[in-house]
Design a protein around this motif. Structure first.
Motif, PDB file in Angstrom:
ATOM      1  N   VAL A 108      -9.442-127.801  46.678  1.00  0.00           N
ATOM      2  CA  VAL A 108     -10.579-128.408  45.551  1.00  0.00           C
ATOM      3  C   VAL A 108     -10.442-127.073  44.633  1.00  0.00           C
ATOM      4  CG1 VAL A 108     -12.660-129.114  44.663  1.00  0.00           C
ATOM      5  CG2 VAL A 108     -11.692-129.887  46.988  1.00  0.00           C
ATOM      6  N   LYS A 154     -10.026-129.214  50.847  1.00  0.00           N
ATOM      7  CA  LYS A 154      -9.751-130.753  50.348  1.00  0.00           C
ATOM      8  C   LYS A 154     -10.475-131.520  51.669  1.00  0.00           C
ATOM      9  CE  LYS A 154      -7.602-132.332  47.023  1.00  0.00           C
ATOM     10  NZ  LYS A 154      -6.131-132.795  46.378  1.00  0.00           N
ATOM     11  N   ASN A 155     -11.135-132.438  51.500  1.00  0.00           N
ATOM     12  CA  ASN A 155     -11.737-133.190  52.706  1.00  0.00           C
ATOM     13  C   ASN A 155     -12.520-132.291  53.516  1.00  0.00           C
ATOM     14  OD1 ASN A 155     -10.142-135.494  51.772  1.00  0.00           O
ATOM     15  ND2 ASN A 155      -8.224-134.617  52.636  1.00  0.00           N
TER      16      ASN A 155
END
Length: 312
Positions: free
Chosen positions: A169, A288-289
């Protein structure tokens, strides 16, 4: 009962820990020694896991053992499991006492000479019992492994916009301008009007052009209609760059915050050279995640605040 439930009842965190140790060591004997348990225990754990999952996790060779594709998948799962456990424990620690704990941050050297001290000072003024663990991350050569391997919770560096990578991100903080610098007492340090073209025959200290900062600086010359000069010294070291420029025998290009900090510390002069804007931003990368931990979220909030103050 679902198949996944049955498997979950038969695989323990200890088993996953052993798999990770064997994969890292490349040998059951070495893993057993590292874990301070017997070789038969390690061997039986791996054998039982393979029987439970009905797949081979390791290939045995004369040189040692190697992960199979199934083993790679389980290893990735194991890393995620232990990372989530650490995150959960940090969350509990934060809920117990939100003013303490440890936060690991990956940071390029040039950030430590610019925006990072301001963020850290602001953050620690409010949370003085937090320990910041600032890990060197070679972002200049685009090495992002500390974050991928979860050794740090976030990275701070300078990247091109748009930044595209499915693993991360990307949150831009500020597009900081670059400035040309000379020694405070040099000939260039005393001039009031300078064009970038005027400096082309000088001895430059510049990052290698195949690095992230080197590509930025190369783009500045090209956007000015100039061929990037051959640097007298090509280095990623901010300390070496500022020390050499301060002698008055070299010139360089630095991010604005780094130049301003160094001008007070070592005696640099920001030259009145008009520099084209770049498409690179100081930004924060997170996985991310993977939700950042509570301390990481607070640190990011302070980074945003510092970036806003620099842009006003």
């Amino acid at each position: 009962m679902e198949w996944s439930d049955r498997i979950g009842r038969r695989i323990r965190l200890r088993d996953l820990h052993i798999v990770m140790a064997v994969a890292e060591a490349g040998s059951m004997t070495k893993a057993a020694r590292k874990l301070a348990i017997s070789h038969p225990v390690v061997s039986k754990t791996i054998s039982d896991l393979e029987q439970t999952l009905q797949v081979r996790l390791f290939d045995r060779t004369a040189q040692g053992i190697e992960l199979t594709n199934y083993g790679e998948a389980l290893l990735k799962c194991s890393v995620n499991v232990f990372d989530e456990m650490r995150q959960g424990l940090k969350q509990i620690e934060f809920l117990t006492d939100p003013t303490s704990g440890e936060l690991a941050i990956g940071c390029a050297e040039i950030m430590n000479a610019g925006i990072m001290p301001a963020i850290s000072e602001r953050f620690l003024q409010q949370y003085p019992r937090v320990q910041l663990l600032v890990v060197h991350a070679d972002i200049a050569t685009e090495q992002l492994d500390p974050l991928r391997e979860r050794k740090v919770e976030l990275l701070i560096g300078r990247w091109p916009e748009p930044f595209v990578d499915e693993d991360f991100v990307f949150e831009p903080l500020i597009q900081e301008p670059f400035v040309a610098v000379a020694g405070l007492n040099s000939e260039w340090g005393r001039r009031r009007r300078i064009e970038l073209a005027d400096l082309m025959q000088e001895s430059w200290v510049i990052p290698p052009y195949d690095s992230v900062p080197g590509r930025i600086i190369s783009g500045i010359f090209v956007a000015s209609g100039l061929k990037p000069p051959r640097p007298a010294i090509a280095t990623l070291s901010v300390q070496l760059t500022t020390a050499l420029v301060a002698t008055g025998k070299f010139v360089g290009i630095l991010p604005n915050s780094v130049a301003r900090y160094s001008s007070r510390r070592v005696g640099l002069k920001i030259m009145p050279v008009k520099m084209p804007a770049t498409e690179y931003a100081i930004a924060i990368l997170t996985l991310k995640n993977r939700t950042p931990g509570p301390l990481a979220k607070l640190f990011i909030d302070h980074a945003r605040a510092v970036a806003r103050s620099l842009s006003t």
